[in-house]
Design an enzyme around this catalytic site. Structure first.
Site, PDB file in Angstrom:
ATOM      1  N   HIS A  61     144.939  37.089  -0.720  1.00 41.79           N
ATOM      2  CA  HIS A  61     145.743  37.949  -1.591  1.00 41.79           C
ATOM      3  C   HIS A  61     146.841  38.715  -0.867  1.00 41.79           C
ATOM      4  CE1 HIS A  61     143.249  41.162   0.082  1.00 41.79           C
ATOM      5  NE2 HIS A  61     144.181  42.006  -0.315  1.00 41.79           N
TER       6      HIS A  61
HETATM    7  C1  UD1 Z   1     146.622  46.016  -3.311  1.00 37.04           C
HETATM    8  C2  UD1 Z   1     146.927  46.733  -1.997  1.00 37.04           C
HETATM    9  C3  UD1 Z   1     146.365  45.948  -0.830  1.00 37.04           C
HETATM   10  C4  UD1 Z   1     144.883  45.655  -1.033  1.00 37.04           C
HETATM   11  C5  UD1 Z   1     144.660  44.991  -2.392  1.00 37.04           C
HETATM   12  C6  UD1 Z   1     143.169  44.871  -2.613  1.00 37.04           C
HETATM   13  C7  UD1 Z   1     149.059  47.983  -2.018  1.00 37.04           C
HETATM   14  C8  UD1 Z   1     150.444  48.005  -1.525  1.00 37.04           C
HETATM   15  N1  UD1 Z   1     148.360  46.844  -1.794  1.00 37.04           N
HETATM   16  O1  UD1 Z   1     147.305  44.778  -3.300  1.00 37.04           O
HETATM   17  O2  UD1 Z   1     146.510  46.702   0.365  1.00 37.04           O
HETATM   18  O3  UD1 Z   1     144.450  44.794  -0.006  1.00 37.04           O
HETATM   19  O4  UD1 Z   1     145.211  45.819  -3.426  1.00 37.04           O
HETATM   20  O5  UD1 Z   1     142.861  43.900  -3.548  1.00 37.04           O
HETATM   21  O6  UD1 Z   1     148.609  48.946  -2.577  1.00 37.04           O
HETATM   22  N2  UD1 Z   1     147.054  42.472 -10.799  1.00 37.04           N
HETATM   23  C9  UD1 Z   1     146.478  42.040 -11.973  1.00 37.04           C
HETATM   24  N3  UD1 Z   1     145.258  42.588 -12.297  1.00 37.04           N
HETATM   25  C10 UD1 Z   1     144.637  43.527 -11.543  1.00 37.04           C
HETATM   26  C11 UD1 Z   1     145.251  43.937 -10.347  1.00 37.04           C
HETATM   27  C12 UD1 Z   1     146.467  43.393 -10.001  1.00 37.04           C
HETATM   28  O7  UD1 Z   1     147.010  41.218 -12.693  1.00 37.04           O
HETATM   29  O8  UD1 Z   1     143.544  43.980 -11.906  1.00 37.04           O
HETATM   30  C13 UD1 Z   1     148.387  41.948 -10.449  1.00 37.04           C
HETATM   31  C14 UD1 Z   1     149.456  43.000 -10.664  1.00 37.04           C
HETATM   32  O9  UD1 Z   1     149.935  42.968 -11.971  1.00 37.04           O
HETATM   33  C15 UD1 Z   1     150.495  42.614  -9.652  1.00 37.04           C
HETATM   34  C16 UD1 Z   1     149.708  41.929  -8.551  1.00 37.04           C
HETATM   35  O10 UD1 Z   1     148.428  41.628  -9.071  1.00 37.04           O
HETATM   36  O11 UD1 Z   1     151.363  41.683 -10.212  1.00 37.04           O
HETATM   37  C17 UD1 Z   1     149.576  42.781  -7.314  1.00 37.04           C
HETATM   38  O12 UD1 Z   1     148.914  43.996  -7.587  1.00 37.04           O
HETATM   39  P1  UD1 Z   1     149.157  45.317  -6.709  1.00 37.04           P
HETATM   40  O13 UD1 Z   1     148.232  46.378  -7.145  1.00 37.04           O
HETATM   41  O14 UD1 Z   1     150.607  45.632  -6.641  1.00 37.04           O
HETATM   42  O15 UD1 Z   1     148.805  44.887  -5.225  1.00 37.04           O
HETATM   43  P2  UD1 Z   1     147.618  44.008  -4.632  1.00 37.04           P
HETATM   44  O16 UD1 Z   1     148.166  42.697  -4.206  1.00 37.04           O
HETATM   45  O17 UD1 Z   1     146.469  44.020  -5.559  1.00 37.04           O
HETATM   46  N1  UDP Z   2     135.439  41.446  -3.379  1.00 36.98           N
HETATM   47  C1  UDP Z   2     134.716  41.331  -4.555  1.00 36.98           C
HETATM   48  N2  UDP Z   2     134.987  40.289  -5.384  1.00 36.98           N
HETATM   49  C2  UDP Z   2     135.919  39.338  -5.100  1.00 36.98           C
HETATM   50  C3  UDP Z   2     136.649  39.454  -3.891  1.00 36.98           C
HETATM   51  C4  UDP Z   2     136.395  40.533  -3.072  1.00 36.98           C
HETATM   52  O1  UDP Z   2     133.845  42.167  -4.840  1.00 36.98           O
HETATM   53  O2  UDP Z   2     136.112  38.426  -5.907  1.00 36.98           O
HETATM   54  C5  UDP Z   2     135.165  42.579  -2.493  1.00 36.98           C
HETATM   55  C6  UDP Z   2     134.849  42.204  -1.074  1.00 36.98           C
HETATM   56  O3  UDP Z   2     133.503  41.849  -0.935  1.00 36.98           O
HETATM   57  C7  UDP Z   2     135.214  43.479  -0.335  1.00 36.98           C
HETATM   58  C8  UDP Z   2     136.411  43.974  -1.107  1.00 36.98           C
HETATM   59  O4  UDP Z   2     136.360  43.353  -2.386  1.00 36.98           O
HETATM   60  O5  UDP Z   2     134.179  44.425  -0.444  1.00 36.98           O
HETATM   61  C9  UDP Z   2     137.679  43.609  -0.394  1.00 36.98           C
HETATM   62  O6  UDP Z   2     138.763  43.879  -1.217  1.00 36.98           O
HETATM   63  P1  UDP Z   2     140.149  43.119  -1.087  1.00 36.98           P
HETATM   64  O7  UDP Z   2     139.982  41.867  -0.311  1.00 36.98           O
HETATM   65  O8  UDP Z   2     140.701  43.030  -2.452  1.00 36.98           O
HETATM   66  O9  UDP Z   2     141.046  44.186  -0.312  1.00 36.98           O
HETATM   67  P2  UDP Z   2     141.251  44.527   1.234  1.00 36.98           P
HETATM   68  O10 UDP Z   2     139.925  44.819   1.836  1.00 36.98           O
HETATM   69  O11 UDP Z   2     141.943  43.371   1.867  1.00 36.98           O
HETATM   70  O12 UDP Z   2     142.161  45.705   1.194  1.00 36.98           O
END
Ligand code: UD1
Ligand code: UDP
Length: 355
Positions: free
Chosen positions: A203
């Site tokens: 991601h």
């Molecule tokens: C964010 C964090 C990242 C973290 C990740 C964990 C920032 C800058 N990034 O990235 O550090 O590792 O979360 O997962 O804060 N979206 C959905 N449904 C959801 C969530 C997101 O559709 O429930 C879509 C949003 O609409 C957007 C994209 O995913 O288009 C990215 O979401 P965003 O919250 O901006 O950043 P992440 O990539 O999730």
């Molecule tokens: N995780 C989860 N379901 C999923 C993928 C990840 O519960 O389908 C959990 C994972 O086990 C860990 C956390 O989400 O505890 C990590 O989050 P993510 O990878 O989104 O963010 P990051 O740690 O890179 O910021």
């Protein structure tokens, strides 16, 4: 003591679950939970509150799916309103997302004390939005809760903690607390699992937003899945990008599923042969559940995993990913080493805040 917890993204729910559980033991602490709304799909948000019994957020700001500036700006504005109304003693922020920087900035401008959990992590890659969020949050926090010695050292190298107003506390990793507490509650996902499989997640913006890197990663995963099935719970960010691209992901052994809850994730972690990921949290969970890890990034904040041979950094090059897989799937390591504390990070955090 009145404490406001600001969370918004999946990994923050998991971290806050451990700390909120500890807070609940103290009748003299009132916790108010503010969910920024950054993650909003049921399986990116609600499922964690339900499975991990995190108290229902007192506020949901419903701010998501915006550019960095717009998202952070709107969060600051809304969090400020809550802080003005609630007047907490402390604001607790986690990790390095836009919700983290918005929470810490809104609080400090109102002279409210900020505690940063997972302080001191550095990738030294300033193209990562997370690196900017964590550097700035660390700079303005009053207490910096560090998971590792490296994190403490990183802060000291930046001159943080030199004045008597700022405290650096090494407390261990709250994700370890969560892994220990929820381990026995692991739930088998609702589909038939192959006997042996790799667990993968993708991601990180640097991979999803660079078509060359994304194609290379998927080419490698597709080839590897001819050897051993790969289960890939796919983040909505990656899912959206893939569905709008020419990328073909059709291979019956590359099993792409929706994101799963934490308890299903623990089951997958316990039963897989290898983790291949660009997630921060998953690199550590691979270690907690004694599984080798291949990291699809050019660097990591969790350097102690690499130094001790538990994790291999391979970037996004197809050949390097495949050779990383071949090397790490054979890896037999001794996991009898304490890198992230003893599962009492949350307890230390609350004890420190009560001082
Ligand atoms: C964010 C964090 C990242 C973290 C990740 C964990 C920032 C800058 N990034 O990235 O550090 O590792 O979360 O997962 O804060 N979206 C959905 N449904 C959801 C969530 C997101 O559709 O429930 C879509 C949003 O609409 C957007 C994209 O995913 O288009 C990215 O979401 P965003 O919250 O901006 O950043 P992440 O990539 O999730
Ligand atoms: N995780 C989860 N379901 C999923 C993928 C990840 O519960 O389908 C959990 C994972 O086990 C860990 C956390 O989400 O505890 C990590 O989050 P993510 O990878 O989104 O963010 P990051 O740690 O890179 O910021």
């Amino acid at each position: 003591m009145k404490l406001i917890t600001i969370i918004g993204a999946r990994p923050q729910f998991i971290k806050a679950a451990a700390v909120s559980r500890e807070i609940a033991k103290h009748k003299d602490i009132k916790e108010i939970i503010v969910h920024t709304g950054q993650h909003f799909d049921a399986n990116m948000s609600k499922i964690f509150f339900h499975q991990m019994q995190i108290p229902k957020p007192d506020y949901n700001l419903e701010i998501n799916s915006l550019t960095h500036g717009a998202m952070t700006g709107r969060m600051i504005e809304k969090i400020e309103e809550v802080l003005l109304q609630e007047k907490p003693d402390w604001v607790l922020v986690y990790g390095d997302t836009n919700s983290t920087i918005a929470g810490s900035l809104a609080a400090k401008k109102l002279h409210i004390k900020v505690a940063h959990v997972e302080a001191g992590l550095r990738s030294f890659n300033r193209n990562m939005p997370e690196e900017i969020n964590r550097i700035l949050t660390d700079k303005i926090s009053d207490i910096l809760f560090c998971p590792t010695d490296t994190a403490v050292q990183n802060l000291q190298n930046e001159g943080i903690g030199k004045n008597s107003l700022t405290r650096i506390v090494k407390c261990g990793d709250v994700m370890q607390d969560a892994a220990i507490f929820y381990s026995n509650l692991a739930q088998k996902p609702d589909f038939e699992l192959p006997e042996k499989f790799i667990l993968s997640t993708i991601h990180r913006a640097e991979n999803t937003d660079d078509p060359k890197r994304l194609v290379s990663i998927f080419n490698a995963l597709t080839k590897i899945s001819n050897d051993i099935p790969i289960i890939l719970p796919l983040h909505p960010r990656t899912k959206k990008i893939i569905s709008n691209s020419q990328l073909t992901t059709h291979n019956s052994q590359l099993i792409i599923i929706d994101p799963v809850g934490y308890l299903e994730m623990i089951y997958l972690l316990k039963n897989c042969s290898l983790i291949m990921t660009d997630s921060g949290g998953l690199q550590k969970e691979a270690f907690f559940f004694e599984k080798p890890c291949v990291t699809l990034r050019d660097e990591t904040e969790w350097v102690e995993l690499v130094d001790n041979g538990f994790n291999k950094i391979v970037g996004a090059d197809e050949n390097k990913i495949i050779s990383g897989y071949q090397e790490m799937i054979q890896m037999k390591n001794n996991y009898n080493i304490n890198l992230y504390g003893n599962g009492e990070a949350s307890k230390k955090i609350i004890t420190e805040l009560m001082k």
